[in-house]
Design an enzyme around this catalytic site. Structure first.
Site, PDB file in Angstrom:
ATOM      1  CG  ASP A  25     -17.175 -55.529  -6.379  1.00 14.18           C
ATOM      2  OD1 ASP A  25     -16.402 -55.704  -7.341  1.00 14.18           O
ATOM      3  OD2 ASP A  25     -17.632 -54.410  -6.050  1.00 14.18           O
ATOM      4  CG  ASP A 102     -25.204 -71.778 -16.408  1.00 17.03           C
ATOM      5  OD1 ASP A 102     -26.037 -72.345 -17.130  1.00 17.03           O
ATOM      6  OD2 ASP A 102     -25.402 -71.496 -15.215  1.00 17.03           O
ATOM      7  CG  ASP A 202     -30.217 -71.897 -18.840  1.00 15.32           C
ATOM      8  OD1 ASP A 202     -30.402 -71.774 -17.634  1.00 15.32           O
ATOM      9  OD2 ASP A 202     -30.891 -71.291 -19.707  1.00 15.32           O
ATOM     10  CD  GLU A 256     -32.739 -75.107 -15.800  1.00 14.77           C
ATOM     11  OE1 GLU A 256     -33.265 -74.476 -14.889  1.00 14.77           O
ATOM     12  OE2 GLU A 256     -32.577 -74.611 -16.939  1.00 14.77           O
ATOM     13  CG  HIS A 345     -29.275 -69.092 -10.231  1.00 14.65           C
ATOM     14  ND1 HIS A 345     -29.171 -70.459 -10.418  1.00 14.65           N
ATOM     15  CD2 HIS A 345     -29.665 -68.591 -11.416  1.00 14.65           C
ATOM     16  CE1 HIS A 345     -29.483 -70.745 -11.654  1.00 14.65           C
ATOM     17  NE2 HIS A 345     -29.783 -69.637 -12.293  1.00 14.65           N
ATOM     18  CG  ASP A 346     -33.141 -70.256 -11.474  1.00 21.61           C
ATOM     19  OD1 ASP A 346     -32.889 -69.057 -11.677  1.00 21.61           O
ATOM     20  OD2 ASP A 346     -32.855 -71.159 -12.281  1.00 21.61           O
TER      21      ASP A 346
END
Ligand code: NOJ
Length: 572
Positions: A25, A102, A202, A256, A345-346
């Protein structure tokens, strides 16, 4: 076959996946952003990755953390501006690195203007989504969402049901409508024209729905979701998409494709996709009943057993199952190509799931790295795995940010009539939030991720596990990845070689071995996948060690140390 005649840059590349919200950040709002990534490119360059895939940074209300897109052509405020994005692309390209975006086109956000217009029968977009008339009491079919709960929501404005295979804030687009497809292709060309190097597509196997949306087969404790995937028009849509968009560019395409087996994957390859994301090797650590079923452990055990014991029970793996999953895909796609990841991330953290994040964190994280980087597949590294970041404790349900975990926890508490504390160990070993805790840069406040309040809790172990510490320590997991990536880059046999699967067997159930062979060159990868020593038949290990996670002085002949990994030279 597997000679190097089928060379492609994307086969030789290593991909690094960034979850931008949790990476760095730069402006103190507690959410990672594009400028934060720009500031850390040298860290990635030094690691030696070639391609960076960033999860969605488009404008979104973040019901599913960016996978619910409100505007495909605008950068989310929290992530910065299009100028920041342009700079990111330029900085990556300056270092000969590439950028993947993505592509989320099975659904949009319910706040996307297309959906807003679609709620109005006279808005001109009434069939851009999948709507069904009917009584508000009874959904059009029995489908349940991939996140749990019904796959239909009744919209009071239009007085009709809309389909969402994911969250209710992610309505599915109607791909049957050519206007929808054109609008999507237009958007894809917008990004391709900006110079991106590929898409990670995705849930792309979900875009074609079965005609008539029939009920799914279901039983007492199972529900067949196969109907959601690889629908009848999927390859027609994919080929049209290729012709209208990516076929005209030298880009890398990762599909995916939940629900696809290798035979189905080959059809995607014919459509122009380079590799598909498969999940079988991720399923091997779940008990019977799948990811969110704790029944095989039982609520009493969950409530009473210690953390170590639970972590082990909730991540049990038979190495033969892992091998069967890898082999199924490797052999199944034949001369085509795979990608491989051990975390994303999943998923939960690779070292917590496949290694031992307590006693042998360093050794087992390096073993997982050796496994990942020695397969015939493009490796995907997930941010923080190069530091050996671990799963976290989720002490309160209020700390959970993941829409999937929130839904599942509510259902588990209700179904089993237990308080959150009982489920907490399950959350530590299942929730996607484990991979989404902020990147641990240093031992300063909030792990150096932000000067503000982080949007999701920081893992408590950041004072010991962080990038600053790893960069300073030549024996760190980071430097191991860096050296192994460099080794792989120079090694055609590791990239292109044929694979022969050798261990585990009955004698060595916890030892993995595979051989890679190319043009007379041969390496044997041996991984002692357990926290105990194991002495092998000397034949196995009687060869020069090209690479390993124990120093030469720590190696003990034919005895492999806990989680020891060796790459041996077996060329004739
Ligand atoms: C797969 C993505 O990886 C995941 O994070 C997301 O929740 C679903 N697709 C829905 O877009």
């Amino acid at each position: 076959m597997n000679t190097t005649t089928n060379r492609e840059w994307w086969k030789e590349a290593a991909v690094y996946q960034i979850y931008p919200r949790s990476f760095a950040d730069s402006d103190g709002d507690g959410v990672g952003d594009l400028r934060g990534i720009v500031d850390r490119i040298d860290y990635l360059d030094r690691l030696g990755v070639d391609v960076v895939w960033i999860c969605p940074v488009y404008d979104s209300p973040n019901a599913d953390m960016g996978y619910d897109i409100r505007d495909y052509r605008t950068i989310m405020d929290e992530m910065g501006t299009m100028a920041d994005w342009d700079e990111l692309l330029a900085e990556l390209h300056d270092r000969d690195m590439r950028l993947l975006m993505d592509l989320v086109v099975n659904h949009t956000s319910d706040e996307h203007e297309w959906f807003q217009e679609s709620r109005d029968l006279d808005g001109g977009k009434d069939d851009w989504y999948i709507w069904r008339e009917g009584s508000p009491e009874e959904p059009p079919n029995n489908w349940i969402s991939l996140f749990g709960g019904p796959a239909w929501t009744y919209d009071e404005v239009r007085e009709a049901w809309y389909l969402h295979l994911f969250d209710e804030k992610q309505p599915d687009l109607n791909w049957e409508n050519p206007d929808v497809r054109d609008a999507i292709y237009d958007m894809m060309n917008f990004w391709l024209e900006k110079g991106i190097d590929g898409f990670r597509m995705d849930a792309i196997s979900c875009i074609s729905k079965p005609p008539g949306l029939p009920d799914a087969d279901t039983g007492e404790d199972w529900f067949d979701m196969d109907l959601y995937f690889n629908g009848p028009r999927i390859h027609e849509f994919m080929r049209e998409m290729a012709a209208e968009t990516f076929e005209n560019y030298d880009v890398m395409l990762i599909g995916e494709t939940p629900g696809a087996d290798p035979e189905e994957a080959k059809k995607y390859y014919e459509d122009g996709v380079d590799m598909v994301v498969h999940f079988d090797h991720m399923d091997v650590t779940y008990g019977p009943g799948g990811k969110w079923s704790p029944d095989y452990v039982g609520m009493e055990t969950l409530a009473s057993a210690g953390d170590d014991e639970l972590d082990a029970m909730l991540n049990t793996m038979d190495l033969a199952d892992l091998q069967a999953a890898i082999r199924y895909w490797d052999e199944g796609v034949g001369d085509e190509w795979n990608c491989l990841y051990m975390g994303s991330h999943d998923q939960t953290r690779a070292v917590s799931r496949f290694g031992d994040d307590r006693q042998y964190r360093r050794e087992s994280a390096k073993l997982v790295a050796t496994f990942l980087l020695s397969q015939r597949a493009t490796p995907f590294l997930y941010q923080g795995d190069e530091l050996g970041m671990t799963n976290a404790d989720w002490d309160s349900a209020d700390d959970i940010r993941d829409v999937e975990a929130r839904g599942q926890v509510e259902m588990l508490m209700a179904d089993h009539d237990v308080p959150y504390e009982t489920i907490a160990p399950f959350v530590r070993n299942r929730s996607r939030d484990n991979a989404r805790t902020p990147m641990q840069w240093d031992d300063g406040e909030n792990a150096g991720f932000t000067d503000g309040d982080p949007w999701i809790q920081v893992n408590d172990n950041y004072p010991e596990i962080n990038a600053a510490e790893a960069l300073d320590d030549s024996d760190s997991i980071y430097h191991y990845y860096r050296r192994l990536l460099a080794f792989r880059r120079e090694s055609d046999v590791l990239v292109y070689g044929d694979t022969e699967y050798v261990l585990p067997d009955e004698t060595y159930p916890n030892v993995w071995a595979h051989r890679r062979t190319l043009d007379g060159e041969s390496v044997l990868v041996v991984l002692n996948w357990q926290g105990e020593e194991r002495t092998l038949d000397t034949d196995w290990v009687d060869a020069p060690v090209l690479f390993g996670n124990y120093a030469a002085s720590e190696r003990d002949g034919a005895t492999l140390r806990p989680y020891e990994a060796r790459i041996l030279d077996r060329s004739e």
